[in-house]
Design an enzyme around this catalytic site. Structure first.
Site, PDB file in Angstrom:
ATOM      1  NE  ARG A  33      -4.279  -1.994   1.824  1.00  0.00           N
ATOM      2  CZ  ARG A  33      -3.708  -2.901   2.455  1.00  0.00           C
ATOM      3  NH1 ARG A  33      -3.205  -3.197   3.166  1.00  0.00           N
ATOM      4  NH2 ARG A  33      -4.969  -3.965   1.984  1.00  0.00           N
ATOM      5  CE  LYS A  75      -0.110  14.023 -14.357  1.00  0.00           C
ATOM      6  NZ  LYS A  75      -0.377  14.811 -15.822  1.00  0.00           N
ATOM      7  CD  GLU A 101       7.968  16.285 -23.140  1.00  0.00           C
ATOM      8  OE1 GLU A 101       6.884  17.981 -22.123  1.00  0.00           O
ATOM      9  OE2 GLU A 101       7.587  15.933 -23.328  1.00  0.00           O
ATOM     10  CE  LYS A 129       6.745  17.812 -14.252  1.00  0.00           C
ATOM     11  NZ  LYS A 129       6.185  16.582 -14.462  1.00  0.00           N
ATOM     12  CD  GLU A 167      -2.891  16.979 -16.014  1.00  0.00           C
ATOM     13  OE1 GLU A 167      -2.548  16.344 -15.257  1.00  0.00           O
ATOM     14  OE2 GLU A 167      -3.875  16.672 -16.587  1.00  0.00           O
ATOM     15  NE  ARG A 202       1.740  17.532 -12.970  1.00  0.00           N
ATOM     16  CZ  ARG A 202       1.894  16.310 -12.018  1.00  0.00           C
ATOM     17  NH1 ARG A 202       1.784  16.193 -10.701  1.00  0.00           N
ATOM     18  NH2 ARG A 202       2.651  15.611 -11.862  1.00  0.00           N
ATOM     19  CG  ASN A 249      -1.487  17.412 -20.337  1.00  0.00           C
ATOM     20  OD1 ASN A 249      -0.362  17.324 -20.335  1.00  0.00           O
ATOM     21  ND2 ASN A 249      -1.909  17.947 -19.292  1.00  0.00           N
ATOM     22  CG  HIS A 307       2.017  16.233 -24.247  1.00  0.00           C
ATOM     23  ND1 HIS A 307       3.152  17.566 -24.764  1.00  0.00           N
ATOM     24  CD2 HIS A 307       3.172  15.134 -23.314  1.00  0.00           C
ATOM     25  CE1 HIS A 307       4.309  17.209 -23.641  1.00  0.00           C
ATOM     26  NE2 HIS A 307       4.110  16.137 -23.462  1.00  0.00           N
ATOM     27  CG  HIS A 329      -0.909  12.249 -25.874  1.00  0.00           C
ATOM     28  ND1 HIS A 329      -1.567  12.145 -24.768  1.00  0.00           N
ATOM     29  CD2 HIS A 329       0.427  11.403 -26.101  1.00  0.00           C
ATOM     30  CE1 HIS A 329      -0.832  12.116 -23.654  1.00  0.00           C
ATOM     31  NE2 HIS A 329       1.253  12.500 -24.768  1.00  0.00           N
ATOM     32  CG  HIS A 337       6.071  11.806 -25.736  1.00  0.00           C
ATOM     33  ND1 HIS A 337       4.485  11.598 -26.300  1.00  0.00           N
ATOM     34  CD2 HIS A 337       6.772  13.082 -24.943  1.00  0.00           C
ATOM     35  CE1 HIS A 337       4.906  12.543 -25.104  1.00  0.00           C
ATOM     36  NE2 HIS A 337       5.926  12.922 -24.887  1.00  0.00           N
TER      37      HIS A 337
HETATM   38  N1  GLY Z   1       4.324  15.253 -17.978  1.00  0.00           N
HETATM   39  C1  GLY Z   1       3.071  16.331 -17.604  1.00  0.00           C
HETATM   40  C2  GLY Z   1       3.263  16.292 -15.892  1.00  0.00           C
HETATM   41  O1  GLY Z   1       3.685  15.675 -15.293  1.00  0.00           O
HETATM   42  O2  GLY Z   1       2.429  17.102 -15.438  1.00  0.00           O
END
Ligand code: GLY
Length: 373
Positions: free
Chosen positions: A123, A145, A187, A229, A239, A243, A247, A250, A254, A266
Site C-alpha cells: 500500500r 505521476k 519538453e 515544474k 492536475e 498543471r 500538456n 501533447h 498523442h 514522443h
Molecule cells: N508531464 C506532465 C505532468 O507531469 O503533469
C-alpha cells in the site's frame, strides 16, 4: 562540480531535486539518510542498468543499504501491469518491508513503472527517482505521476505518488542516444514556451551547447525546468487545473503517436503538436506570427520535426477528441499566447483546427518516422 538543489514544496510530501554531474557514482552519500540500514530494490531497464546499475548499487551499499536489483527490457513495451507484478514479487523475494526503499534508475519508463510499484507495494513505500534521460530529468521524474499502459492506451493505470528525493546526473546525457536527447529537448522547449521567455532566448542562443551536449549549460537548463515544474506541481499536484498547461503540444502529439502506432518518438510528436497549436493560435490572431516562427525555428535547429507529411486532419481531430484530457465531451487545448504564456481554451471551431493541422502536414522538414523510443 556545481550542484543545484530545487525544492518541491508539498508540505509533508516535500522533497528536493539534486542536480550535479557525477551524482550517479556517489548517490549513496546523497541518499544515506533514506537508505542507510534499509533494504533497497534498485529498478532499471537492461540498457541503463547495464551502464550504471553496478556503480549505483555499489554506492548505495557503501551507504549501508542492502541492495537487490531488478531489470526489465528497455522500452515502452515493458510499461505494463505484468512488469509491476514482477517487481512486486522481486520486492517480496528481497524482503522489502514498509521501511524499505525502491530506487528508480533510468528514463521515463523505469521511473513510471518503479514509481507505481512503490505506490502499490504494501500500500505504498517511499521511492527515489534517479532519472538518466533528459526527458525524465526535466519532466517525468518530478511531480509524482506514476503508472503503466494498457493495450487500450498509454498511462491508463497509475497513481500520484511523490518521490522522496530526485537525483539527476547530467553526465548520463553523454550516453543518451541522440534521438532520446531530442525527445527531452522537445519538453525543454515546451517548458520555455509555457513559462519563461528568458529560458527560451537562452535556448535559442545556445543550440550548439544543447546538441553537444555541454554539461554546465545543461545543469542550468535542467534546474530551471525543474524549478518551473515544481511551482506548478506545488500549486496543483493532482492536475485539477493549472498543471494541465504542461500538456502543451501533447493533445496533438498523442493523436499523432496513435495515428503512427508509436513509430514516432514522443518528443517528435510533441514538437509537431506544438507547431500545430501555434499555427492554430496564430490563425486566430491570438499568437504573434513571430512567436510561432521562433518556436518552429528553435525546434528545427534542435533536429526536431515541425511537420509530418500525409496526415489526415479529420483523423487527427477525431483522435484528439478521444484524448483522456477532454472534459465532459469538450475538447480543450493548451494554446500559446506568446513565448512564455499559454492558456487552456475550449475549442469550438474545428474547421480552423483542421487547417492548423493541415498547415503542419505539408511543409518540408518532416519527421524521422521509425525512431521509436
Ligand atoms: N508531464 C506532465 C505532468 O507531469 O503533469
Amino acid at each position: 562540480m556545481a550542484m543545484r538543489v530545487v525544492e518541491v514544496p508539498l508540505g509533508d510530501r516535500a522533497y528536493a531535486i539534486r542536480i550535479r554531474a557525477g551524482l550517479t557514482a556517489d548517490c549513496g552519500r546523497e541518499l544515506a539518510d533514506c537508505v542507510s540500514g534499509r533494504k533497497v530494490l534498485l529498478v532499471s531497464d537492461d540498457r541503463v542498468g547495464g551502464l550504471y546499475g553496478d556503480r549505483v548499487a555499489a554506492s548505495l551499499r557503501g551507504a549501508g543499504a542492502t541492495v537487490a536489483t531488478a531489470t526489465f527490457p528497455a522500452g515502452e513495451a515493458s510499461k505494463t501491469l505484468a512488469t509491476v507484478e514482477r517487481l512486486c514479487r522481486a520486492a517480496v523475494a528481497a524482503g522489502l518491508d514498509r521501511g524499505s526503499r525502491i530506487v528508480a534508475l533510468g528514463g521515463g519508463v523505469p521511473g513510471d513503472v518503479a514509481g507505481f510499484t512503490a505506490a502499490a507495494y504494501m500500500r505504498g513505500i517511499p521511492f527515489v527517482q534517479m532519472p538518466t534521460s533528459l526527458l525524465a530529468m526535466v519532466d517525468s521524474s518530478v511531480g509524482g505521476k506514476t503508472g503503466v499502459d494498457l493495450p487500450e492506451g498509454k498511462n491508463l493505470v497509475g497513481a500520484f505518488w511523490q518521490p522522496e528525493r530526485v537525483l539527476a546526473d547530467p553526465e548520463c546525457l553523454l550516453t543518451l542516444p541522440a534521438c532520446e536527447l531530442r525527445n527531452g529537448l522537445a519538453e525543454v522547449v515546451k517548458t520555455a514556451v509555457i513559462f519563461d521567455p528568458g529560458l527560451f532566448a537562452r535556448l535559442e542562443a545556445n543550440v550548439p551547447k544543447l546538441l553537444a551536449p555541454d554539461l554546465d549549460f545543461y545543469l542550468e537548463v535542467i534546474a530551471r525546468c525543474c524549478e518551473l515544474k515544481a511551482g506548478v506541481v506545488a500549486a496543483d499536484e493532482r492536475e485539477g487545473g493549472l498543471r494541465a498547461v504542461l500538456n502543451y503540444g501533447h493533445t496533438f502529439g498523442h493523436a499523432l503517436e496513435t495515428r503512427m502506432e508509436y513509430r514516432i518518438a514522443h518528443g517528435e510528436a510533441v514538437a509537431i503538436g506544438m507547431v500545430m497549436a501555434a499555427n492554430f493560435a496564430a490563425a486566430n490572431g491570438e499568437l504573434p506570427a513571430d512567436a510561432a516562427r521562433r518556436q518552429r525555428e528553435l525546434l528545427a535547429a534542435l533536429g526536431l520535426p515541425t511537420s509530418m507529411a500525409g496526415v489526415d486532419p479529420d483523423e487527427i481531430v477525431a483522435l484528439m477528441a478521444r484524448d483522456k484530457k477532454t472534459s465532459r465531451g469538450e475538447l480543450r487545448l493548451v494554446l500559446p499566447r506568446d513565448i512564455g504564456t499559454v492558456e487552456v481554451r475550449k475549442i469550438n471551431d474545428p474547421a480552423r483546427l483542421r487547417a492548423a493541422i493541415a498547415a503542419a502536414s505539408r511543409s518540408p522538414g518532416g519527421c524521422c518516422a521509425g525512431q521509436v523510443d
